[in-house]
Design a protein around this motif. Structure first.
Motif: not given
Length: 411
Positions: A302, A305-306, A375-376, A378-379, A381-382
């Motif tokens: 995460l 990626f950020m 969305s990439g 991210w959903p 990974l979270y």
């Protein structure tokens, strides 16, 4: 299948003794293979049946949900009727369903047979119960580690083979491969799977009436919760990983299968550590260490990626850490859940497995539903980070219970 002097030694192709460890590896490996070998074929299935990816993804999430439901019945049935007849019946049903998938005229028919394929889930629940029939708790954690380490070969090579078969011959070749391997495993089970449940219950209903005995055990819920949440990250990846890999990272089905092997490699390495050191370190500490590794892996990817480091090698290299952590966690968590009430090992394995697979199905479906072109990643990974962090909390609760009440008992 025990004597007063200890468990009867396993002999290959002898149905009067417990199954050989190779047989346990094959029976659990088939279930894992059937779960993830189809992953690279999801885009092909969507094209073949002219369905959206979100619909075709039900071949994974709905399959996991059915697996969870079946485990609620498979465990108690094995406590009542024995491990061998339940395993053989479910594997026979699986072979019939695989042929149905191959010749399905519509996606609805395909999905129906795919759900029947979930009968192979008996191996997931009953392999743990069989091991617990054979050996005591701490040794069970070590033996389960070795069994699942060998089993990890299936998910490591399965998506690779599935991706190549799909790219060259189409998705049907994946199911033909599954059927052939399934027929081989069925023959092995018929020849080698000796009955290990020497203390069968008097009636099937007694197993469900005994469920409150499990429900009152805080330690059972701790082990089961740890297993469910630790594996939740992996199941979320099953639901959303193919989309991220193909639509965001631009991988082909064959490349996805090859990269997927990195996760299974990490899992196999974690299983090796568990098998080698679980008895020395202890189940609870091994389980906690594994959840920490998995959480670090998800947090690391995460963060990268950020910072803008978005690539397939980074994504799957970090997932290797998640696999490694799960490989350390799950053998001990599974051994713990079936050892809290040894006389209910099958029921405990079924209920705990239902929690693990059912939670995984929910996270898999959630990941698939939240991911889209805008969305990439991210959903996904979270979801993975939240799941692994909550697993740490469950593992800590088990450790606190053990500190207050002693090592594994009946509380």
């Amino acid at each position: 299948m025990t004597t007063s002097s200890g468990p009867t030694p396993a002999k290959m192709f002898d149905r009067t003794t417990p199954p050989h460890i190779l047989t346990l590896v094959l029976m659990t490996g088939l279930a894992t293979l059937n779960m993830n070998m189809v992953l690279p074929s999801l885009p092909s299935l969507a094209d073949w049946f002219s369905e959206d990816y979100a619909v075709v993804q039900l071949a994974i999430s709905a399959y996991l949900a059915m697996t969870a439901v079946l485990q609620l019945f498979i465990g108690p049935m094995s406590d009542r009727f024995g491990r061998r007849p339940v395993v053989l019946a479910s594997f026979g049903l699986f072979l019939v369903a695989t042929i149905g998938c191959l010749f399905a005229p519509s996606f609805e028919t395909f999905l129906a047979f795919r759900l029947i394929q979930a009968s192979v889930a008996s191996s997931i629940a009953l392999s743990r119960a069989i091991v617990r029939d054979m050996v005591p708790p701490e040794e069970a954690a070590s033996m389960i580690g070795y069994v699942t380490m060998g089993m990890a070969v299936a998910p490591m090579i399965g998506p690779m083979i599935g991706g190549v078969l799909d790219q060259i011959y189409g998705w049907q070749a994946v199911f033909w491969m599954t059927f052939i391997f399934g027929a081989f495993v069925y023959a092995m089970l018929w020849l080698d799977l000796g009955e290990t449940n020497d203390h069968r219950t008097a009636d099937f209903g007694a197993q469900f009436r005994a469920m409150p005995e499990l429900a009152t055990s805080r330690r059972f819920w701790g082990y089961s919760g740890t297993a469910a949440l630790a594996s939740g990250a992996f199941f979320a990846f099953l639901g959303g990983g193919p989309f991220v890999a193909t639509q965001i990272l631009g991988l082909s089905s064959a490349s996805l299968g090859a990269y997927f092997g990195m996760i299974a490699l990490g899992y196999m390495l974690g299983n090796f550590v568990s098998g080698r050191y679980a008895r020395r370190i202890g189940m609870n500490r091994m389980m906690l260490l594994g959840t920490v590794f998995s959480t670090f892996g998800t947090a690391f990817i995460l963060l990268l990626f950020m910072l803008g480091f978005v690539s397939a090698p980074i994504f799957f290299s970090s997932m290797l850490l998640v696999g490694f952590g799960n490989g350390m966690t799950l053998p001990s968590a599974n051994a713990g859940m079936v050892s809290v009430r040894p006389h209910l090992a099958g029921s405990a394995s079924g209920l705990g497995g239902a929690m693990m697979i059912g939670g995984g199905a929910a996270l898999s479906a959630l990941a698939g539903a939240l991911l889209h072109d805008d969305s990439g990643a991210w959903p996904l990974l979270y979801i993975m980070l939240a799941s692994t962090f909550l697993a740490i909390l469950c593992a800590l609760d088990v450790a606190r219970t053990a500190k207050r009440k002693g090592e594994l008992g009946i509380q």
